[in-house]
Design a protein around this motif. Sequence first.
Motif, mmCIF file in Angstrom:
data_model
loop_
_atom_site.group_PDB
_atom_site.id
_atom_site.type_symbol
_atom_site.label_atom_id
_atom_site.label_comp_id
_atom_site.label_asym_id
_atom_site.label_seq_id
_atom_site.Cartn_x
_atom_site.Cartn_y
_atom_site.Cartn_z
ATOM 1 N N ASN A 122 0.835 -1.205 0.000
ATOM 2 C CA ASN A 122 0.000 0.000 0.000
ATOM 3 C C ASN A 122 0.870 1.256 0.000
ATOM 4 O OD1 ASN A 122 -2.246 -1.675 0.119
ATOM 5 N ND2 ASN A 122 -2.481 -1.462 2.327
ATOM 6 N N LEU A 123 1.917 1.233 0.833
ATOM 7 C CA LEU A 123 2.795 2.399 0.954
ATOM 8 C C LEU A 123 3.611 2.626 -0.311
ATOM 9 C CD1 LEU A 123 3.498 4.550 3.019
ATOM 10 C CD2 LEU A 123 5.292 3.066 3.886
ATOM 11 N N LYS A 124 4.028 1.537 -0.971
ATOM 12 C CA LYS A 124 4.776 1.683 -2.217
ATOM 13 C C LYS A 124 3.921 2.357 -3.296
ATOM 14 C CE LYS A 124 8.358 0.117 -3.283
ATOM 15 N NZ LYS A 124 9.669 0.751 -3.372
ATOM 16 N N LYS A 125 2.634 1.997 -3.347
ATOM 17 C CA LYS A 125 1.754 2.562 -4.373
ATOM 18 C C LYS A 125 1.234 3.946 -3.983
ATOM 19 C CE LYS A 125 -1.908 1.684 -7.541
ATOM 20 N NZ LYS A 125 -2.854 0.762 -8.101
ATOM 21 N N ASN A 126 0.969 4.140 -2.694
ATOM 22 C CA ASN A 126 0.390 5.396 -2.200
ATOM 23 C C ASN A 126 1.237 5.942 -1.052
ATOM 24 O OD1 ASN A 126 -2.093 5.220 -3.854
ATOM 25 N ND2 ASN A 126 -2.463 3.406 -2.592
ATOM 26 N N PRO A 127 2.295 6.685 -1.356
ATOM 27 C CA PRO A 127 3.231 7.113 -0.308
ATOM 28 C C PRO A 127 2.732 8.244 0.595
ATOM 29 C CG PRO A 127 3.947 7.936 -2.430
ATOM 30 C CD PRO A 127 2.763 7.052 -2.696
ATOM 31 N N ASN A 128 1.636 8.904 0.230
ATOM 32 C CA ASN A 128 1.112 9.975 1.087
ATOM 33 C C ASN A 128 0.265 9.355 2.191
ATOM 34 O OD1 ASN A 128 2.276 12.092 -0.419
ATOM 35 N ND2 ASN A 128 0.647 11.898 -1.923
ATOM 36 N N ILE A 129 0.671 9.599 3.445
ATOM 37 C CA ILE A 129 0.023 8.969 4.595
ATOM 38 C C ILE A 129 -0.260 9.996 5.681
ATOM 39 C CG2 ILE A 129 1.031 6.701 4.190
ATOM 40 C CD1 ILE A 129 3.136 7.337 6.327
ATOM 41 N N GLU A 130 -1.140 9.627 6.594
ATOM 42 C CA GLU A 130 -1.358 10.389 7.821
ATOM 43 C C GLU A 130 -0.894 9.515 8.963
ATOM 44 O OE1 GLU A 130 -5.506 11.418 8.007
ATOM 45 O OE2 GLU A 130 -5.081 13.374 7.127
ATOM 46 N N VAL A 131 -0.102 10.093 9.849
ATOM 47 C CA VAL A 131 0.423 9.364 10.996
ATOM 48 C C VAL A 131 -0.049 10.071 12.260
ATOM 49 C CG1 VAL A 131 2.518 8.624 12.186
ATOM 50 C CG2 VAL A 131 2.435 8.584 9.692
ATOM 51 N N PHE A 132 -0.606 9.293 13.170
ATOM 52 C CA PHE A 132 -1.062 9.809 14.451
ATOM 53 C C PHE A 132 -0.095 9.337 15.528
ATOM 54 C CE2 PHE A 132 -4.662 9.814 11.705
ATOM 55 C CZ PHE A 132 -5.393 10.929 12.063
ATOM 56 N N ILE A 133 0.523 10.306 16.208
ATOM 57 C CA ILE A 133 1.418 10.022 17.325
ATOM 58 C C ILE A 133 0.847 10.773 18.516
ATOM 59 C CG2 ILE A 133 3.750 10.191 18.249
ATOM 60 C CD1 ILE A 133 4.736 10.279 15.332
ATOM 61 N N SER A 135 -1.713 12.749 20.321
ATOM 62 C CA SER A 135 -2.776 13.605 19.793
ATOM 63 C C SER A 135 -2.336 14.363 18.540
ATOM 64 C CB SER A 135 -3.229 14.596 20.869
ATOM 65 O OG SER A 135 -2.145 15.419 21.259
ATOM 66 N N GLU A 136 -1.097 14.168 18.129
ATOM 67 C CA GLU A 136 -0.555 14.874 16.969
ATOM 68 C C GLU A 136 -0.861 14.109 15.676
ATOM 69 O OE1 GLU A 136 3.713 16.856 15.623
ATOM 70 O OE2 GLU A 136 3.652 15.425 17.276
ATOM 71 N N ARG A 137 -1.263 14.856 14.662
ATOM 72 C CA ARG A 137 -1.558 14.283 13.345
ATOM 73 C C ARG A 137 -0.566 14.856 12.343
ATOM 74 N NH1 ARG A 137 -6.987 15.762 9.987
ATOM 75 N NH2 ARG A 137 -6.279 14.938 8.003
ATOM 76 N N LEU A 138 0.147 13.967 11.652
ATOM 77 C CA LEU A 138 1.154 14.394 10.689
ATOM 78 C C LEU A 138 0.783 13.920 9.296
ATOM 79 C CD1 LEU A 138 4.298 13.189 12.701
ATOM 80 C CD2 LEU A 138 3.394 15.517 12.619
ATOM 81 N N SER A 139 0.856 14.808 8.323
ATOM 82 C CA SER A 139 0.700 14.426 6.918
ATOM 83 C C SER A 139 2.104 14.243 6.354
ATOM 84 C CB SER A 139 -0.041 15.515 6.147
ATOM 85 O OG SER A 139 -1.371 15.590 6.589
ATOM 86 N N LEU A 140 2.424 13.006 5.965
ATOM 87 C CA LEU A 140 3.782 12.681 5.565
ATOM 88 C C LEU A 140 3.818 11.988 4.209
ATOM 89 C CD1 LEU A 140 4.997 11.157 8.976
ATOM 90 C CD2 LEU A 140 5.246 13.516 8.184
ATOM 91 N N LYS A 141 4.990 12.020 3.608
ATOM 92 C CA LYS A 141 5.223 11.275 2.369
ATOM 93 C C LYS A 141 6.341 10.272 2.655
ATOM 94 C CE LYS A 141 5.791 11.584 -2.535
ATOM 95 N NZ LYS A 141 5.466 12.375 -3.673
ATOM 96 N N ALA A 142 6.059 9.009 2.375
ATOM 97 C CA ALA A 142 7.013 7.938 2.660
ATOM 98 C C ALA A 142 7.907 7.687 1.456
ATOM 99 C CB ALA A 142 6.260 6.665 3.031
ATOM 100 N N LYS A 143 9.172 7.431 1.759
ATOM 101 C CA LYS A 143 10.128 7.073 0.709
ATOM 102 C C LYS A 143 10.991 5.933 1.240
ATOM 103 C CE LYS A 143 13.868 8.779 -2.114
ATOM 104 N NZ LYS A 143 15.022 9.626 -2.130
ATOM 105 N N GLN A 144 11.051 4.835 0.468
ATOM 106 C CA GLN A 144 11.895 3.729 0.885
ATOM 107 C C GLN A 144 13.339 4.158 0.746
ATOM 108 O OE1 GLN A 144 10.894 -0.046 -0.834
ATOM 109 N NE2 GLN A 144 12.665 -1.067 0.055
ATOM 110 N N VAL A 145 14.117 3.931 1.808
ATOM 111 C CA VAL A 145 15.511 4.375 1.801
ATOM 112 C C VAL A 145 16.398 3.339 1.114
ATOM 113 C CG1 VAL A 145 15.203 5.749 3.897
ATOM 114 C CG2 VAL A 145 16.062 3.418 4.084
ATOM 115 N N GLU A 146 17.496 3.811 0.562
ATOM 116 C CA GLU A 146 18.477 2.938 -0.077
ATOM 117 C C GLU A 146 19.283 2.213 0.995
ATOM 118 O OE1 GLU A 146 20.744 5.458 -2.637
ATOM 119 O OE2 GLU A 146 18.993 6.019 -3.830
ATOM 120 N N GLU A 147 19.980 1.160 0.588
ATOM 121 C CA GLU A 147 20.711 0.315 1.536
ATOM 122 C C GLU A 147 21.726 1.087 2.372
ATOM 123 O OE1 GLU A 147 20.354 -2.866 2.750
ATOM 124 O OE2 GLU A 147 18.492 -2.526 1.660
ATOM 125 N N GLN A 148 22.455 2.009 1.767
ATOM 126 C CA GLN A 148 23.469 2.766 2.513
ATOM 127 C C GLN A 148 22.811 3.603 3.611
ATOM 128 O OE1 GLN A 148 26.817 2.630 2.565
ATOM 129 N NE2 GLN A 148 26.661 4.056 4.267
#
Length: 182
Positions: A122-133, A135-148
């Motif tokens: 799901n994250l690979k296809k749709n990287p825009n997510i909402e994360v709740f930590i 009471s805080e709500r964050l609108s984030l964009k996920a990117k898979q990091v390289e091996e290094q």
Amino acid sequence: MDVPLSSQSTHILPLITKPFHAVYNILAGPAMTEQERKKWERKCPPKKLMRFITSLQAFFYKASKGRLWSTVKGCDICVVHIKGARTGNTRVVPLMHVPYQKGVILVASLGGADVHPTWYWNLKKNPNIEVFIGSERLSLKAKQVEEQIKSDLWPLICSCYPDFENYQKSTKRNKPVFNCQP
């Protein structure tokens, strides 16, 4: 508006959540041998039950603004809202997270399993997510990091949740790491 929890509800809550923690800890437990994994797969809870438990955890977490059911094995979780890869429906997933810069790092470990968790696709296809930590709500964009970058981040990741190291050792699958930032 924050609703204070009565002493009675906080006293009863562990009785309600303890069975769910037991099942969740089975999934998030230490790394397994191949023989233990096969035995566990025969005994593992049905997929619908696990979806129900994670939905329940996400509900309690969000309803209490992170005060209830906010940890697994002593480590903090967040609740991620992500769009499904095939359906486009919003999925709600409680996950371990590592606070990093202005966002979070997520590890697609699935407790040392040899397959990626569903939320990975799901994250690979749709990287825009909402994360709740809390009471805080964050609108984030996920990117898979390289091996290094992953190897640079790995000590930080394992300092927040040491079992990630065991999970990585228990399988040949490389655990994907996502840097989620605004």
